[in-house]
Design a protein around this motif. Structure first.
Motif, PDB file in Angstrom:
ATOM      1  N   SER A 164       0.742  -1.113   0.102  1.00 36.08           N
ATOM      2  CA  SER A 164      -0.152  -0.068  -0.011  1.00 36.08           C
ATOM      3  C   SER A 164       1.010   1.272   0.177  1.00 36.08           C
ATOM      4  CB  SER A 164      -1.068  -0.119   1.223  1.00 36.08           C
ATOM      5  OG  SER A 164      -1.808   1.016   1.245  1.00 36.08           O
ATOM      6  N   VAL A 165       0.815   2.025  -1.200  1.00 37.93           N
ATOM      7  CA  VAL A 165       1.895   2.953  -1.495  1.00 37.93           C
ATOM      8  C   VAL A 165       1.330   4.388  -1.314  1.00 37.93           C
ATOM      9  CG1 VAL A 165       3.647   3.797  -2.782  1.00 37.93           C
ATOM     10  CG2 VAL A 165       3.248   1.470  -2.767  1.00 37.93           C
ATOM     11  N   VAL A 166       1.687   5.287  -0.558  1.00 38.85           N
ATOM     12  CA  VAL A 166       1.400   6.573  -0.543  1.00 38.85           C
ATOM     13  C   VAL A 166       2.435   7.454  -1.289  1.00 38.85           C
ATOM     14  CG1 VAL A 166       0.708   8.772   0.910  1.00 38.85           C
ATOM     15  CG2 VAL A 166       0.234   6.315   1.646  1.00 38.85           C
ATOM     16  N   VAL A 167       2.085   8.133  -2.553  1.00 40.26           N
ATOM     17  CA  VAL A 167       2.820   8.883  -3.198  1.00 40.26           C
ATOM     18  C   VAL A 167       2.982  10.138  -2.545  1.00 40.26           C
ATOM     19  CG1 VAL A 167       3.430   9.958  -5.619  1.00 40.26           C
ATOM     20  CG2 VAL A 167       2.495   7.523  -5.160  1.00 40.26           C
ATOM     21  N   PRO A 168       4.163  10.775  -2.129  1.00 40.79           N
ATOM     22  CA  PRO A 168       4.311  12.146  -1.389  1.00 40.79           C
ATOM     23  C   PRO A 168       3.948  13.376  -2.664  1.00 40.79           C
ATOM     24  CG  PRO A 168       6.396  10.754  -0.928  1.00 40.79           C
ATOM     25  CD  PRO A 168       5.560  10.131  -2.120  1.00 40.79           C
ATOM     26  N   GLY A 169       3.070  14.047  -1.927  1.00 36.50           N
ATOM     27  CA  GLY A 169       2.730  15.384  -2.594  1.00 36.50           C
ATOM     28  C   GLY A 169       1.776  15.133  -3.944  1.00 36.50           C
ATOM     29  N   ALA A 170       1.203  14.051  -3.994  1.00 31.16           N
ATOM     30  CA  ALA A 170       0.554  13.653  -5.201  1.00 31.16           C
ATOM     31  C   ALA A 170      -0.935  13.907  -4.905  1.00 31.16           C
ATOM     32  CB  ALA A 170       0.655  12.126  -5.855  1.00 31.16           C
ATOM     33  N   GLY A 171      -1.648  14.141  -5.823  1.00 28.82           N
ATOM     34  CA  GLY A 171      -2.993  14.380  -5.623  1.00 28.82           C
ATOM     35  C   GLY A 171      -3.710  13.516  -5.962  1.00 28.82           C
ATOM     36  N   HIS A 172      -5.042  13.537  -6.585  1.00 27.71           N
ATOM     37  CA  HIS A 172      -6.065  12.453  -6.996  1.00 27.71           C
ATOM     38  C   HIS A 172      -5.544  12.101  -8.385  1.00 27.71           C
ATOM     39  CE1 HIS A 172      -9.723  10.243  -7.194  1.00 27.71           C
ATOM     40  NE2 HIS A 172      -9.995  10.732  -8.232  1.00 27.71           N
ATOM     41  N   TRP A 173      -5.229  12.792  -9.245  1.00 30.89           N
ATOM     42  CA  TRP A 173      -4.850  12.269 -10.802  1.00 30.89           C
ATOM     43  C   TRP A 173      -3.623  11.563 -10.753  1.00 30.89           C
ATOM     44  CZ3 TRP A 173      -9.662  12.846 -11.872  1.00 30.89           C
ATOM     45  CH2 TRP A 173     -10.537  14.243 -11.335  1.00 30.89           C
ATOM     46  N   ILE A 174      -3.469  10.548 -10.220  1.00 28.52           N
ATOM     47  CA  ILE A 174      -2.109  10.091  -9.675  1.00 28.52           C
ATOM     48  C   ILE A 174      -1.421   9.403 -10.857  1.00 28.52           C
ATOM     49  CG2 ILE A 174      -2.894   7.736  -8.870  1.00 28.52           C
ATOM     50  CD1 ILE A 174      -0.581   8.208  -6.350  1.00 28.52           C
TER      51      ILE A 174
END
Length: 328
Positions: free
Chosen positions: A294-304
């Protein structure tokens, strides 16, 4: 990459496609969300195609170059999953890896839940799997939670109005520009959407009139969206939301079932969806026991997949590589 129309059992679907299926490179299906199109996956279609995959990104039911049946009942989750089963078969495949973003993520999760024989691995972007509520349909529960918290109406509840699409249809360019802006990671935090709307304020009215295109969205790419939604309108896409309670009524047989295929989840750190789906994200492993990461991409919003194309491509290729290694 190439675009073509494919006639399946129940629908004519337009797809963006690259590569050809081989024994070592099975089909990868990319499912877009709202308000997107198959072209939202261009970077992934190119990267996965170049890596030797057969990769296909359809315009989903009600969108773009794909047929647009009338009526809410035509947009149930069973129809949406059925479209993908039909597409896999029409492409001459027996199985595939399914990847979904935004509304495409619930479709992808349900593909793996309902037909794990066909969808042998699943990736969800931005929206975690949300299991069927045992206590009743979802829209009333969402409305009650919003009221108790004093947050206003969740936009999903506003979309239940049979005329909700008309405000978006009035000027598709303005609607699309505002929606992409309000959910983008580059937009200042105070101007990003929360998903909740004050009384008397509609979705577009809650977004800054000075909204600009996100950094990743070229004028030419945006023109593709405007052309498609000017021609097809927003009624079909909003029917996906209007079918939420219908989905609940049609799926008692999946109550408490887990998603068993290998899975990956990716979300942007600043994705506004986390305001109202965060609890499902935290409990995802309970419902998807074979979740590999389960990866959280720093600084990214919804349109990943468009905001962070290189990062998403790398994660997808790593996940696919792991599946191939496990088969070897």
């Amino acid at each position: 990459m190439r675009t073509r129309l494919i006639k399946t059992d129940g629908l004519v679907q337009q797809v963006l496609e690259a590569g050809f299926e081989t024994d070592n490179a099975p089909l990868v299906l990319l499912i877009h969300g709202f308000p997107e199109l198959g072209v939202s996956w261009r970077a992934q279609v190119q990267a996965l195609g170049e890596a030797g995959c057969h990769v296909v990104a359809p315009d989903m039911r009600g969108y773009g170059g794909t047929e647009k049946p009338e009526g809410v009942a035509a947009y149930s989750i069973l129809n949406l999953v059925g479209d993908m089963v039909d597409l896999v078969q029409a492409l001459g495949s027996q199985s595939c890896v399914v990847v979904g973003h935004d509304w495409g993520a619930p479709v992808a999760w349900h593909c793996a839940l309902l037909r794990p024989d066909v969808f042998t691995a699943v990736v969800g972007l931005s929206v975690p799997f949300q299991p069927r509520r045992p206590k009743g349909p979802p829209t009333a529960a969402m409305a009650a939670i919003s009221r108790r918290a004093g947050l206003g109406d969740l936009y999903i509840n506003r979309f239940q109005d049979p005329d909700a699409h008309r405000a978006l249809d009035a000027d598709p360019a303005v609607a699309l520009r505002k929606l992409f802006y309000a959910y983008d990671g580059a937009t200042p935090a105070e101007k990003r959407a929360t998903g909740f709307l004050p009384e008397g304020v509609d979705l577009l009215g809650a977004i800054d009139d000075g909204a600009t295109l996100p950094p990743w969205m070229s004028a030419r790419h945006f023109a593709d969206y405007v052309k498609a939604f000017s021609a097809g309108g927003f009624d079909g896409p909003l029917n996906w939301y209007r079918a939420l309670d219908l989905n609940w009524r049609q799926t008692p047989f999946v109550q408490d079932q887990r998603i068993t295929p290998p899975a990956l989840f990716v979300v942007g750190e600043n994705d506004p969806v986390r305001h109202y789906a965060g609890s499902a994200e935290a409990g995802l492993k309970d419902w998807v026991p074979n979740l590999t990461r389960s990866v959280v991409v720093p600084g990214a919003g919804h349109w990943i997949q468009q905001e962070r194309a290189d990062a998403v491509n790398a994660l997808l290729l790593s996940f696919l590589g792991g599946l191939q290694a496990a088969k070897a």
